[in-house]
Design a protein around this motif. Structure first.
Motif, PDB file in Angstrom:
ATOM      1  N   GLU A  33       0.735  -1.220   0.019  1.00  0.00           N
ATOM      2  CA  GLU A  33       0.094   0.043   0.049  1.00  0.00           C
ATOM      3  C   GLU A  33       0.930   1.353   0.220  1.00  0.00           C
ATOM      4  N   SER A  35       1.028   5.308   0.154  1.00  0.00           N
ATOM      5  CA  SER A  35       0.092   6.565   0.623  1.00  0.00           C
ATOM      6  C   SER A  35       0.926   7.857   0.164  1.00  0.00           C
ATOM      7  N   THR A  50      -3.996  10.262  -1.565  1.00  0.00           N
ATOM      8  CA  THR A  50      -4.260   9.245  -2.226  1.00  0.00           C
ATOM      9  C   THR A  50      -3.581   7.852  -1.818  1.00  0.00           C
ATOM     10  N   LYS A  51      -4.193   6.709  -1.762  1.00  0.00           N
ATOM     11  CA  LYS A  51      -3.532   5.346  -1.320  1.00  0.00           C
ATOM     12  C   LYS A  51      -3.900   4.416  -2.766  1.00  0.00           C
ATOM     13  N   THR A  53      -2.579   0.350  -4.112  1.00  0.00           N
ATOM     14  CA  THR A  53      -1.960  -0.948  -3.808  1.00  0.00           C
ATOM     15  C   THR A  53      -1.321  -1.396  -4.981  1.00  0.00           C
ATOM     16  N   TYR A 130       5.351  10.276   0.530  1.00  0.00           N
ATOM     17  CA  TYR A 130       4.716   9.035   0.452  1.00  0.00           C
ATOM     18  C   TYR A 130       5.283   8.120   1.363  1.00  0.00           C
TER      19      TYR A 130
END
Length: 139
Positions: A33, A35, A50-51, A53, A130
């Motif tokens: 994940e 971010s 935002t996230k 995967t 991030y």
């Protein structure tokens, strides 16, 4: 170009996949994940974080270019270094949306990293920070 026109260009550039250099990543393969929080002073509104995967395979992790955020098309990476758990780079982009920037990633072992990237274009500066963490095996 006004702020509303520049913003999507800058955001899109900061979220693109990487193309950096052929050094192995210390990351463990699996589902990650990532971010991202962006900041652009002078914006009339805050850019929402935002996230995403991504399932990183052993093949992808053979090269840091699959991990480090980077521009595409008319951008060139310069001054790349990989020292221990830290990867740094500088970037120059030419063309319609000429810009320059720099970034870094610091690996926190095989299951996490933190980083930042700063881009300047047409008198505007955008910083993204991030964090990434391994969630488990890919499904």
């Amino acid at each position: 170009m006004d702020v509303k026109t520049k913003l999507p260009v800058v955001i899109g550039v900061l979220l693109l996949p990487a193309t950096l250099f052929a050094a192995p990543s210390p990351m463990q393969e699996g589902l990650w994940e990532i971010s991202t929080a962006m900041n652009m002073p002078g914006m009339p509104y805050k850019i929402p974080p935002t996230k995403v995967t991504h399932c990183y395979t052993k093949e992808e992790l053979k090269d840091n270019k699959k991990v480090v955020p980077q521009q595409k098309n008319d951008c060139k990476i310069t001054d790349m270094t990989n020292s221990g758990s830290k990867v740094t780079w500088k970037m120059v982009c030419t063309g319609k949306n000429a810009s320059k920037g720099e970034g870094e990633i610091i690996y926190k072992g095989a299951t996490a990293y933190e980083g930042s990237m700063k881009m300047e274009t047409q008198g505007m500066v955008m910083t993204s920070k991030y964090k990434a963490r391994r969630l488990g095996d890919c499904k």
